[in-house]
Design a protein around this motif. Structure first.
Motif, PDB file in Angstrom:
ATOM      1  N   GLY A   7       1.048  -1.364  -0.133  1.00 64.14           N
ATOM      2  CA  GLY A   7      -0.271   0.120  -0.058  1.00 64.14           C
ATOM      3  C   GLY A   7       0.669   0.997   0.178  1.00 64.14           C
ATOM      4  O   GLY A   7       0.362   2.357   0.477  1.00 64.14           O
ATOM      5  N   GLY A   8       2.004   1.499  -0.503  1.00 62.61           N
ATOM      6  CA  GLY A   8       2.985   2.408  -0.423  1.00 62.61           C
ATOM      7  C   GLY A   8       2.544   3.461  -1.788  1.00 62.61           C
ATOM      8  O   GLY A   8       3.633   4.462  -1.591  1.00 62.61           O
ATOM      9  N   TYR A  36      -8.175   2.808  -7.041  1.00 59.36           N
ATOM     10  CA  TYR A  36      -8.167   4.211  -6.781  1.00 59.36           C
ATOM     11  C   TYR A  36      -7.637   5.048  -5.774  1.00 59.36           C
ATOM     12  O   TYR A  36      -7.161   6.580  -5.943  1.00 59.36           O
ATOM     13  CB  TYR A  36     -10.389   4.522  -6.559  1.00 59.36           C
ATOM     14  CG  TYR A  36     -10.466   4.515  -4.993  1.00 59.36           C
ATOM     15  CD1 TYR A  36     -10.254   5.529  -4.545  1.00 59.36           C
ATOM     16  CD2 TYR A  36     -11.108   3.456  -4.433  1.00 59.36           C
ATOM     17  CE1 TYR A  36     -10.880   5.531  -2.810  1.00 59.36           C
ATOM     18  CE2 TYR A  36     -11.044   3.393  -3.386  1.00 59.36           C
ATOM     19  CZ  TYR A  36     -10.956   3.890  -2.711  1.00 59.36           C
ATOM     20  OH  TYR A  36     -11.763   4.163  -1.160  1.00 59.36           O
ATOM     21  N   ALA A  37      -6.667   4.515  -5.131  1.00 53.86           N
ATOM     22  CA  ALA A  37      -6.682   5.616  -3.457  1.00 53.86           C
ATOM     23  C   ALA A  37      -4.520   5.433  -3.964  1.00 53.86           C
ATOM     24  O   ALA A  37      -4.419   6.534  -2.696  1.00 53.86           O
ATOM     25  CB  ALA A  37      -7.217   5.079  -2.658  1.00 53.86           C
ATOM     26  N   GLY A  38      -4.601   4.724  -4.700  1.00 55.93           N
ATOM     27  CA  GLY A  38      -2.978   4.391  -4.009  1.00 55.93           C
ATOM     28  C   GLY A  38      -2.879   4.925  -6.296  1.00 55.93           C
ATOM     29  O   GLY A  38      -3.138   4.971  -7.156  1.00 55.93           O
ATOM     30  N   ASN A  39      -1.751   6.162  -6.248  1.00 58.94           N
ATOM     31  CA  ASN A  39      -1.297   6.758  -7.033  1.00 58.94           C
ATOM     32  C   ASN A  39       0.555   7.268  -6.727  1.00 58.94           C
ATOM     33  O   ASN A  39       0.901   7.957  -6.206  1.00 58.94           O
ATOM     34  CB  ASN A  39      -1.394   8.316  -7.122  1.00 58.94           C
ATOM     35  CG  ASN A  39      -1.348   8.945  -8.856  1.00 58.94           C
ATOM     36  OD1 ASN A  39      -0.758   9.344  -9.612  1.00 58.94           O
ATOM     37  ND2 ASN A  39      -3.007   8.486  -9.151  1.00 58.94           N
ATOM     38  N   LEU A  40       0.840   6.302  -8.063  1.00 59.35           N
ATOM     39  CA  LEU A  40       2.421   6.705  -7.661  1.00 59.35           C
ATOM     40  C   LEU A  40       2.575   8.340  -7.367  1.00 59.35           C
ATOM     41  O   LEU A  40       4.088   8.686  -7.742  1.00 59.35           O
ATOM     42  CB  LEU A  40       2.986   5.767  -9.572  1.00 59.35           C
ATOM     43  CG  LEU A  40       2.763   4.275  -9.158  1.00 59.35           C
ATOM     44  CD1 LEU A  40       3.578   3.962 -10.320  1.00 59.35           C
ATOM     45  CD2 LEU A  40       3.694   3.919  -7.676  1.00 59.35           C
ATOM     46  N   ALA A 365      -4.804  15.442 -10.764  1.00 59.70           N
ATOM     47  CA  ALA A 365      -4.767  14.560 -11.693  1.00 59.70           C
ATOM     48  C   ALA A 365      -5.357  13.870 -11.087  1.00 59.70           C
ATOM     49  O   ALA A 365      -6.034  12.744 -11.739  1.00 59.70           O
ATOM     50  CB  ALA A 365      -3.150  14.778 -11.773  1.00 59.70           C
ATOM     51  N   ILE A 366      -5.150  13.849  -9.358  1.00 58.37           N
ATOM     52  CA  ILE A 366      -6.328  12.446  -8.474  1.00 58.37           C
ATOM     53  C   ILE A 366      -7.521  12.758  -8.871  1.00 58.37           C
ATOM     54  O   ILE A 366      -7.876  11.070  -9.052  1.00 58.37           O
ATOM     55  CB  ILE A 366      -5.459  12.467  -7.425  1.00 58.37           C
ATOM     56  CG1 ILE A 366      -4.156  12.214  -6.769  1.00 58.37           C
ATOM     57  CG2 ILE A 366      -6.463  11.412  -5.855  1.00 58.37           C
ATOM     58  CD1 ILE A 366      -3.702  11.031  -7.024  1.00 58.37           C
ATOM     59  N   GLN A 367      -7.838  13.822  -8.475  1.00 57.56           N
ATOM     60  CA  GLN A 367      -9.644  13.170  -9.051  1.00 57.56           C
ATOM     61  C   GLN A 367     -10.120  13.130 -10.755  1.00 57.56           C
ATOM     62  O   GLN A 367     -10.979  12.537 -10.517  1.00 57.56           O
ATOM     63  CB  GLN A 367      -9.891  14.846  -8.390  1.00 57.56           C
ATOM     64  CG  GLN A 367     -10.419  15.050  -7.165  1.00 57.56           C
ATOM     65  CD  GLN A 367     -10.471  16.662  -6.833  1.00 57.56           C
ATOM     66  OE1 GLN A 367      -9.962  17.696  -7.274  1.00 57.56           O
ATOM     67  NE2 GLN A 367     -10.830  17.288  -5.742  1.00 57.56           N
ATOM     68  N   ALA A 368      -8.885  13.493 -11.312  1.00 56.92           N
ATOM     69  CA  ALA A 368      -9.790  12.998 -12.741  1.00 56.92           C
ATOM     70  C   ALA A 368      -9.013  11.591 -12.704  1.00 56.92           C
ATOM     71  O   ALA A 368      -9.647  11.196 -13.994  1.00 56.92           O
ATOM     72  CB  ALA A 368      -8.622  13.863 -13.699  1.00 56.92           C
TER      73      ALA A 368
END
Length: 370
Positions: A7-8, A36-40, A365-368
């Motif tokens: 979950g990093g 959806y909750a994980g983003n690099l 970017a996250i919301q998109a």
């Protein structure tokens, strides 16, 4: 030393990854499914570091997890991968059962198989650290139950806190699934002697927090001039913990905690939800004044209101089974490991608001991608 963080790419996990790479000499393997909750984007600042590696893997995929253990040979596992949003668990509990229970079981089994093959010092030093939540304990007596409408400050009341001995009483599908995962970890310790530790934390806040959560949602909605939804009358109480304080505690437990122990981690910051939202509005008024925000109609504000942002607050129907109060007794980790939070709620919240103001591109970017 090499640490496998599951979950990093999530909120707390990415803060942990950044902390390890930026502030220690350790290596990190970041294992994340990238839901959806994980983003690099949340670990972009360390992704080019030679001590960092990423694996896009679902913790429910036993063969993929087995390969990661075999290939990377970690010394410590820090397990944060989880579905964590209570509202989503109410409308769609299946994902929470699968990830939080089946996924934790799969990870434990592959860790056990890997650990049994280790030799000598590497086997003696191996640790499996499971990161959990205070929500497994249910809720605590609320000040209104003791002194209804007294106006007495929370710090002035002697109210019980969650300790490491508090009985489990989860209220939501999310907290029930996390309680189940805690029990699995302790069972693998007792039955198979897998060297495990458990931590249970209070509500986190800080940079890179997914926008559906209370604090970032309030900040971003306010900036857009949109409604600030507050459940019920906003009297629910949470103990708030700045995420960077939390990850310092996590690494301390993972490397120095006593095997088989549980450590509660809290921020010593009990706040009513409505007060959290109002405080954010006040900080925004200082850092991004409403009179300069084209999304805010300052002419419609109530006369004498110090913050037009607060005019956006709207009370909405309460969440089913909503826990009324959480609060952590963190005296054990302070006593045994010397950890205390460095941020007050006020200093941490102002840093958080400023981060969201400075990082609108990340938010968009996250919301998109949601």
């Amino acid at each position: 030393m090499k640490i496998l963080v599951t979950g990093g790419a999530g909120f707390i996990g990415s803060a942990l990854v950044r902390h390890i790479i930026q502030d220690t000499p350790y290596q990190v393997v970041n294992l994340d499914k990238l839901t959806y909750a994980g983003n690099l984007l949340s670990v972009a600042s360390v992704s080019d570091n030679s001590r960092y590696a990423f694996e896009q893997v679902d913790i429910c995929d036993a063969e993929a997890v087995k390969r990661v253990f075999s290939q990377h040979q970690p010394d410590i596992v820090m397990h944060l991968a989880a579905e964590s949003h209570v509202d989503r668990s109410i409308t769609g509990p299946a994902d929470f059962i699968q990830t939080n229970i089946v996924g934790t079981y799969t990870l434990l089994e592959q860790a056990r198989i890997y650990w049994l093959k280790l030799r000598d010092e590497k086997k003696r030093q191996f640790r499996f650290h499971h990161i959990s939540t205070d929500e497994v304990y249910g809720d605590l007596p609320h000040p209104d139950d003791i002194q209804p409408s007294s106006g007495t400050g929370l710090s002035d009341l002697s109210l019980p806190l969650f300790t490491e001995q508090t009985a489990y009483a989860p209220s939501s599908p999310y907290s029930a699934s996390k309680a189940a995962s805690d029990h699995l970890v302790r069972a693998w310790l007792r039955t198979y002697e897998l060297p495990t530790l458990v931590t249970n934390c209070s509500n986190n806040y800080g940079p890179y927090h997914y926008p559906e959560k209370l604090i970032p949602l309030t900040i971003l909605n306010a900036l857009k001039g949109e409604v600030l939804p507050v459940y019920g009358r906003g009297q629910q109480i949470r103990d708030w913990l700045y995420v960077e304080d939390h990850v310092r505690a996590l690494l301390l437990v993972a490397t120095q905690g006593k095997l088989g122990e549980t450590y509660n981690i809290g921020g010593h910051n009990e706040k009513r939800n409505i007060d959290v939202v109002k405080t954010i509005c006040q900080i925004l008024e200082k850092l991004a004044p409403s009179e300069s925000n084209p999304n805010i109609d300052t002419y419609s504000c109530e006369p004498g209101n110090a913050s037009c942002y607060s005019e956006l607050i709207k009370f909405v129907a309460d969440r089913p089974g909503h826990d009324r109060r959480y609060a952590i007794d963190a005296s054990k980790i302070e006593r045994e490991l010397g950890w205390i939070p460095q941020e007050t709620f006020e200093s941490g919240l102002e840093k958080t608001v400023q981060w969201y103001l400075d990082n609108q591109a990340w938010c968009q970017a996250i919301q998109a991608q949601a």
